[in-house]
Design a protein around this motif. Structure first.
Motif, PDB file in Angstrom:
ATOM      1  N   LEU A  53       0.789  -1.135  -0.224  1.00 16.40           N
ATOM      2  CA  LEU A  53      -0.265  -0.110  -0.549  1.00 16.40           C
ATOM      3  C   LEU A  53       0.431   1.510  -0.127  1.00 16.40           C
ATOM      4  N   VAL A  54       0.275   2.032  -0.584  1.00 14.68           N
ATOM      5  CA  VAL A  54       0.668   3.486  -0.836  1.00 14.68           C
ATOM      6  C   VAL A  54      -0.073   5.006  -0.355  1.00 14.68           C
ATOM      7  N   ASN A  55       0.208   5.229   0.855  1.00 18.33           N
ATOM      8  CA  ASN A  55      -0.415   6.943   0.970  1.00 18.33           C
ATOM      9  C   ASN A  55       0.397   8.175   1.098  1.00 18.33           C
ATOM     10  N   GLU A  56      -0.362   9.082   0.346  1.00 23.21           N
ATOM     11  CA  GLU A  56      -0.007   9.609   0.128  1.00 23.21           C
ATOM     12  C   GLU A  56      -0.907  10.897   1.712  1.00 23.21           C
ATOM     13  N   TRP A  57       0.559  11.242   2.132  1.00 24.70           N
ATOM     14  CA  TRP A  57       0.232  12.580   3.429  1.00 24.70           C
ATOM     15  C   TRP A  57       0.231  13.401   2.984  1.00 24.70           C
ATOM     16  N   ARG A  58      -0.226  14.114   3.198  1.00 19.36           N
ATOM     17  CA  ARG A  58      -0.213  15.962   3.024  1.00 19.36           C
ATOM     18  C   ARG A  58      -0.523  16.568   4.701  1.00 19.36           C
ATOM     19  N   VAL A  59       0.661  17.326   4.703  1.00 21.38           N
ATOM     20  CA  VAL A  59       0.319  18.075   6.281  1.00 21.38           C
ATOM     21  C   VAL A  59       0.869  19.654   5.576  1.00 21.38           C
ATOM     22  N   SER A  60       0.520  19.902   7.183  1.00 19.08           N
ATOM     23  CA  SER A  60       0.670  22.203   7.239  1.00 19.08           C
ATOM     24  C   SER A  60       1.244  21.901   8.620  1.00 19.08           C
ATOM     25  N   PRO A  61       1.972  21.897   8.730  1.00 20.90           N
ATOM     26  CA  PRO A  61       3.386  21.890  10.490  1.00 20.90           C
ATOM     27  C   PRO A  61       3.391  23.706  10.557  1.00 20.90           C
ATOM     28  N   THR A  62       3.627  24.099  11.568  1.00 14.39           N
ATOM     29  CA  THR A  62       3.429  25.310  11.711  1.00 14.39           C
ATOM     30  C   THR A  62       5.450  25.631  11.901  1.00 14.39           C
ATOM     31  N   LEU A  63       5.844  25.751  10.480  1.00 10.38           N
ATOM     32  CA  LEU A  63       7.536  25.848  10.475  1.00 10.38           C
ATOM     33  C   LEU A  63       8.012  27.096  11.330  1.00 10.38           C
ATOM     34  N   PRO A  64       9.814  27.052  11.184  1.00  7.05           N
ATOM     35  CA  PRO A  64      10.515  28.077  11.635  1.00  7.05           C
ATOM     36  C   PRO A  64      10.098  29.286  10.873  1.00  7.05           C
ATOM     37  N   ALA A  65      10.338  30.955  11.189  1.00  5.13           N
ATOM     38  CA  ALA A  65       9.682  31.386   9.679  1.00  5.13           C
ATOM     39  C   ALA A  65      10.858  32.197   9.326  1.00  5.13           C
ATOM     40  N   THR A  66      12.290  31.498  10.166  1.00  6.63           N
ATOM     41  CA  THR A  66      13.312  31.797   9.211  1.00  6.63           C
ATOM     42  C   THR A  66      13.773  30.183   7.536  1.00  6.63           C
ATOM     43  N   LEU A  67      12.427  29.725   7.755  1.00  2.00           N
ATOM     44  CA  LEU A  67      12.369  28.418   6.167  1.00  2.00           C
ATOM     45  C   LEU A  67      10.997  29.254   5.477  1.00  2.00           C
ATOM     46  N   ASN A  68      10.734  29.958   5.840  1.00  2.00           N
ATOM     47  CA  ASN A  68       9.630  31.108   4.206  1.00  2.00           C
ATOM     48  C   ASN A  68      10.158  31.112   3.590  1.00  2.00           C
ATOM     49  N   GLY A  69      10.098  30.686   2.181  1.00  2.00           N
ATOM     50  CA  GLY A  69      10.318  31.149   0.442  1.00  2.00           C
ATOM     51  C   GLY A  69      11.176  29.769   1.055  1.00  2.00           C
ATOM     52  N   LEU A  70      11.988  28.580   1.949  1.00  7.61           N
ATOM     53  CA  LEU A  70      12.926  28.127   0.995  1.00  7.61           C
ATOM     54  C   LEU A  70      11.592  26.491   1.351  1.00  7.61           C
ATOM     55  N   VAL A  71      10.637  26.225   2.229  1.00  7.80           N
ATOM     56  CA  VAL A  71       9.999  25.141   2.305  1.00  7.80           C
ATOM     57  C   VAL A  71       8.316  25.809   2.001  1.00  7.80           C
ATOM     58  N   THR A  72       8.034  24.806   0.438  1.00  6.57           N
ATOM     59  CA  THR A  72       6.557  25.755   0.311  1.00  6.57           C
ATOM     60  C   THR A  72       5.796  24.014   0.713  1.00  6.57           C
ATOM     61  N   PRO A  73       3.789  24.989  -0.190  1.00  8.82           N
ATOM     62  CA  PRO A  73       2.958  23.444   0.318  1.00  8.82           C
ATOM     63  C   PRO A  73       3.080  22.220  -0.298  1.00  8.82           C
ATOM     64  N   ASP A  74       3.720  22.108  -1.267  1.00 11.49           N
ATOM     65  CA  ASP A  74       4.270  21.186  -2.400  1.00 11.49           C
ATOM     66  C   ASP A  74       4.878  20.084  -1.711  1.00 11.49           C
ATOM     67  N   MET A  75       6.092  20.824  -0.461  1.00 13.89           N
ATOM     68  CA  MET A  75       6.546  19.907  -0.202  1.00 13.89           C
ATOM     69  C   MET A  75       6.436  19.031   1.106  1.00 13.89           C
ATOM     70  N   LEU A  76       5.270  19.930   1.735  1.00  9.82           N
ATOM     71  CA  LEU A  76       4.855  19.682   2.869  1.00  9.82           C
ATOM     72  C   LEU A  76       3.622  17.896   3.134  1.00  9.82           C
ATOM     73  N   GLY A  77       4.642  16.904   2.797  1.00 10.88           N
ATOM     74  CA  GLY A  77       4.503  15.636   2.588  1.00 10.88           C
ATOM     75  C   GLY A  77       4.859  14.565   1.826  1.00 10.88           C
ATOM     76  N   TRP A  78       4.833  13.538   2.252  1.00 12.90           N
ATOM     77  CA  TRP A  78       5.639  12.056   2.100  1.00 12.90           C
ATOM     78  C   TRP A  78       4.444  11.125   1.810  1.00 12.90           C
ATOM     79  N   LEU A  79       5.076  10.335   0.435  1.00 14.01           N
ATOM     80  CA  LEU A  79       4.533   8.558   0.367  1.00 14.01           C
ATOM     81  C   LEU A  79       5.334   7.926   1.596  1.00 14.01           C
ATOM     82  N   ASP A  80       3.698   6.957   1.775  1.00 12.70           N
ATOM     83  CA  ASP A  80       4.397   6.082   3.116  1.00 12.70           C
ATOM     84  C   ASP A  80       4.143   4.938   1.960  1.00 12.70           C
TER      85      ASP A  80
END
Length: 182
Positions: A53-80
């Motif tokens: 089984l492969v599940n896609e997880w999409r998350v919306s964690p609160t990230l440190p302000a220093t990551l604004n611009g480096l980490v975009t919403p499309d990067m916040l997830g994984w395949l399990d």
């Protein structure tokens, strides 16, 4: 390499809990902090009764302000990627993150063991996280520390916490279902 482990006791038999974890992820996503959705991408039922089984997880964690611009919403997830044994006692998994995928190796097992004289379950979630320093060297020096923090927070904190919440949410769903279901 960082090891992590989570142990959860539940008052439902192991096969019911394991089947719920395998099959009800989309239903439990709303009960999980910082998880937007969990969706099955592929499922292959094996002739021996096992399941890939492969599940896609999409998350919306609160990230440190220093990551604004480096980490975009499309990067916040994984395949399990999960391989389930035919008796549902063992799930071997690996996580393929969208953020820094080339630098991260995260894998482990989940065991569903009898407890409380067979009336309950001891769910044991264990994994290893390895961040490749060579892959980290491709990230600009100013971003390495915040990127490492984000990876550790995502994998080392969110995933084990959500495992506990996941199996507890499955147990709550099982309360509403007849016991004849696995």
């Amino acid at each position: 390499m960082k090891d992590f482990r989570c142990l959860v006791g539940l008052k439902h038999p192991p096969q019911r809990v394991a089947a719920g974890v395998r099959d009800m992820m989309d239903q439990v996503a709303p009960a999980l902090d910082q998880v937007e959705k969990i969706a099955a991408v592929t499922r292959v039922d094996r002739p021996d009764g096992g399941c890939a089984l492969v599940n896609e997880w999409r998350v919306s964690p609160t990230l440190p302000a220093t990551l604004n611009g480096l980490v975009t919403p499309d990067m916040l997830g994984w395949l399990d990627h999960a391989e389930w044994s035919s008796d549902l006692a063992l799930c071997t998994w690996r996580i393929e993150p969208y953020f820094m995928a080339q630098a991260i190796n995260c894998h482990g097992t989940t065991r569903f063991e009898p407890a409380m004289g067979g009336r309950g379950t001891r769910a044991v979630f264990e994994g290893k996280l390895d961040i490749d320093p060579a892959a980290m060297s491709t990230i600009p020096m100013a971003w390495r520390s915040p990127a490492s923090l984000a990876v550790e927070m995502l994998i080392g904190t969110i995933i084990p916490q959500n495992f506990r919440k996941t199996v507890n949410a499955v147990a709550e769903l099982l309360e509403t279902q007849p016991t004849s279901t696995p």
